[in-house]
Motif scaffolding. Structure first.
Motif, PDB file in Angstrom:
ATOM      1  N   ILE A  46       0.817  -1.208   0.000  1.00 67.48           N
ATOM      2  CA  ILE A  46       0.000   0.000   0.000  1.00 67.48           C
ATOM      3  C   ILE A  46       0.855   1.265   0.000  1.00 67.48           C
ATOM      4  N   ASP A  47       2.036   1.193   0.586  1.00 63.16           N
ATOM      5  CA  ASP A  47       2.917   2.365   0.612  1.00 63.16           C
ATOM      6  C   ASP A  47       3.467   2.701  -0.772  1.00 63.16           C
ATOM      7  N   SER A  48       3.357   1.770  -1.715  1.00 63.09           N
ATOM      8  CA  SER A  48       3.871   2.016  -3.067  1.00 63.09           C
ATOM      9  C   SER A  48       2.830   2.697  -3.961  1.00 63.09           C
ATOM     10  N   ILE A  49       1.617   2.860  -3.464  1.00 63.64           N
ATOM     11  CA  ILE A  49       0.516   3.402  -4.275  1.00 63.64           C
ATOM     12  C   ILE A  49       0.348   4.884  -3.965  1.00 63.64           C
ATOM     13  N   LEU A  59      -2.979   7.058   5.987  1.00 64.74           N
ATOM     14  CA  LEU A  59      -1.684   6.431   6.281  1.00 64.74           C
ATOM     15  C   LEU A  59      -0.536   7.426   6.142  1.00 64.74           C
ATOM     16  N   LYS A  60      -0.679   8.412   5.269  1.00 69.01           N
ATOM     17  CA  LYS A  60       0.346   9.446   5.107  1.00 69.01           C
ATOM     18  C   LYS A  60       0.337  10.427   6.275  1.00 69.01           C
ATOM     19  N   VAL A  96      -8.050  -0.142  -1.682  1.00 73.39           N
ATOM     20  CA  VAL A  96      -7.113   0.978  -1.571  1.00 73.39           C
ATOM     21  C   VAL A  96      -7.837   2.245  -2.026  1.00 73.39           C
ATOM     22  N   THR A  97      -8.381   2.977  -1.062  1.00 73.70           N
ATOM     23  CA  THR A  97      -9.079   4.222  -1.366  1.00 73.70           C
ATOM     24  C   THR A  97      -8.171   5.411  -1.067  1.00 73.70           C
ATOM     25  N   ASP A 121      -1.136   4.952  14.976  1.00 74.42           N
ATOM     26  CA  ASP A 121      -2.427   4.933  14.288  1.00 74.42           C
ATOM     27  C   ASP A 121      -2.299   4.292  12.905  1.00 74.42           C
ATOM     28  N   LYS A 122      -1.187   4.552  12.239  1.00 72.69           N
ATOM     29  CA  LYS A 122      -0.937   3.935  10.936  1.00 72.69           C
ATOM     30  C   LYS A 122      -0.863   2.417  11.082  1.00 72.69           C
TER      31      LYS A 122
END
Length: 360
Positions: free
Chosen positions: A187-190, A280-281, A272-273, A287-288
């Protein structure tokens, strides 16, 4: 076209389109009859009918006979419907609008009618739902083609079908493919930009087509290369992005009965919305980690969903998405201002605001 108020007018269009589709003979030509019946099941279960409204109100901007676009408006709805049937298979969703999805209903049919058990019944449901969606695609095209030289000129009907086949199909299905691929990536790559591009392809494209087709039919054009077609399309395109962002918000914050599907299902399915990616950012590391642990969970408690919602709010991600929605509505209104003045124009403006204020 007589106008009352926005909700009444939208409801009236929904009733007209539903009647048109439920009276149409195409599903009755399908054998076996239970497969033909399933083609109309999502129509019978209700829905907002935003695409037909966009088409008919856009036609009313440029014509005093917007009803001539009814077949195209109905085709846009059935085109949307087949994507839902296939999307529900891909997402493994058991319900839509509070009722069984096509593959679930057809699996239940196999169990009840033939005594089919377990995975075999599920496979039957999936297989027949794929065929249901395929037949709905044919139905959408038939709704347009049969009106050539009737309500539509042959060149207008051909232009609308060509746009659907050469533009909407590859873009929308490409968007669906990207959305599914996201679930297999870290997910961090999107990036947010990738998600917005996917939303443009998967959601905004068909809404754009619906408005453009209304103007094409209203002006009896033989192509989509016209200034008013462009502005109508860009209006719907931007409103469509706002619509999808609100959909992502409702997936976490809505009332489940009003939404018609389980709240939190996007998180459970690891969808992945943009709302989740921005959270997440912007969230703290703890919390992440909580959100990441929740994504893809088979069962999410009410308490966990409530905590996730609070993290999304407190991180500032919810406000950021709401500001983006307001921006897209503003862009939609800029293009709407370039279109002819009429009562339909006011309805389109209200429709854009409805897309970000709705709770279902």
């Amino acid at each position: 076209m007589q106008y009352k108020d926005f909700k009444s007018d939208l409801s009236e269009i929904a009733s007209q389109i539903d009647s048109y589709l439920l009276d149409h003979p195409f599903p009755s030509t399908v054998n076996p009859s239970w497969l033909g019946n399933e083609m109309s099941s999502y129509t019978k279960s209700g829905g907002k009918r935003l695409r037909p409204a966009l088409c008919l109100w856009s036609a009313a901007l440029v014509s005093d006979q917007p009803e001539l676009a009814q077949s195209v408006a109905s085709a846009a709805e059935i085109f949307h419907t087949w994507t839902l049937v296939h999307d529900d298979i891909i997402d493994r969703d058991a319900t839509r609008r509070g009722l069984p999805t096509s593959h679930t209903a057809l699996a239940n049919f196999a169990r009840e009618e033939h005594g089919t058990k377990g995975n075999e019944a599920d496979h039957f449901g999936l297989s027949m739902a794929i065929l249901t969606g395929d037949l709905q695609q044919a139905w959408a095209l038939r709704l347009i083609s049969e009106q050539a030289n009737k309500d539509l000129t042959s060149t207008t009907a051909l232009a609308v079908m060509d746009r659907l086949l050469s533009h909407v199909y590859p873009i929308l299905l490409g968007g669906e493919a990207i959305d599914v691929e996201f679930e297999h990536r870290e997910i961090d790559s999107i990036s947010p930009e990738e998600i917005l591009k996917m939303l443009e392809m998967k959601t905004a494209c068909l809404l754009e087509f619906s408005a453009q087709a209304g103007v094409v039919v209203g002006l009896k054009l033989d192509n989509f290369d016209h200034e008013l077609v462009h502005h109508a399309g860009q209006f719907a395109y931007n409103a469509g992005l706002a619509f999808q962002l609100q959909d992502d918000i409702l997936g976490v914050f809505a009332d489940e009965k009003e939404l018609g599907k389980p709240v939190g299902s996007d998180i459970a399915a690891r969808k992945v919305t943009l709302l989740i990616v921005e959270t997440l950012k912007m969230a703290s590391q703890d919390d992440k980690s909580f959100i990441l642990d929740l994504l893809g969970s088979n069962s999410i408690s009410i308490e966990q969903l409530s905590q996730a919602a609070e993290i999304i709010k407190s991180s500032g991600a919810l406000e950021k998405i709401q500001n983006m929605m307001a921006h897209y509505v503003q862009q939609a209104e800029i293009h709407l201002a370039e279109l002819p003045n009429s009562p339909a124009k006011e309805r389109l403006k209200e429709l854009a605001h409805f897309m970000i204020k709705r709770n279902f």
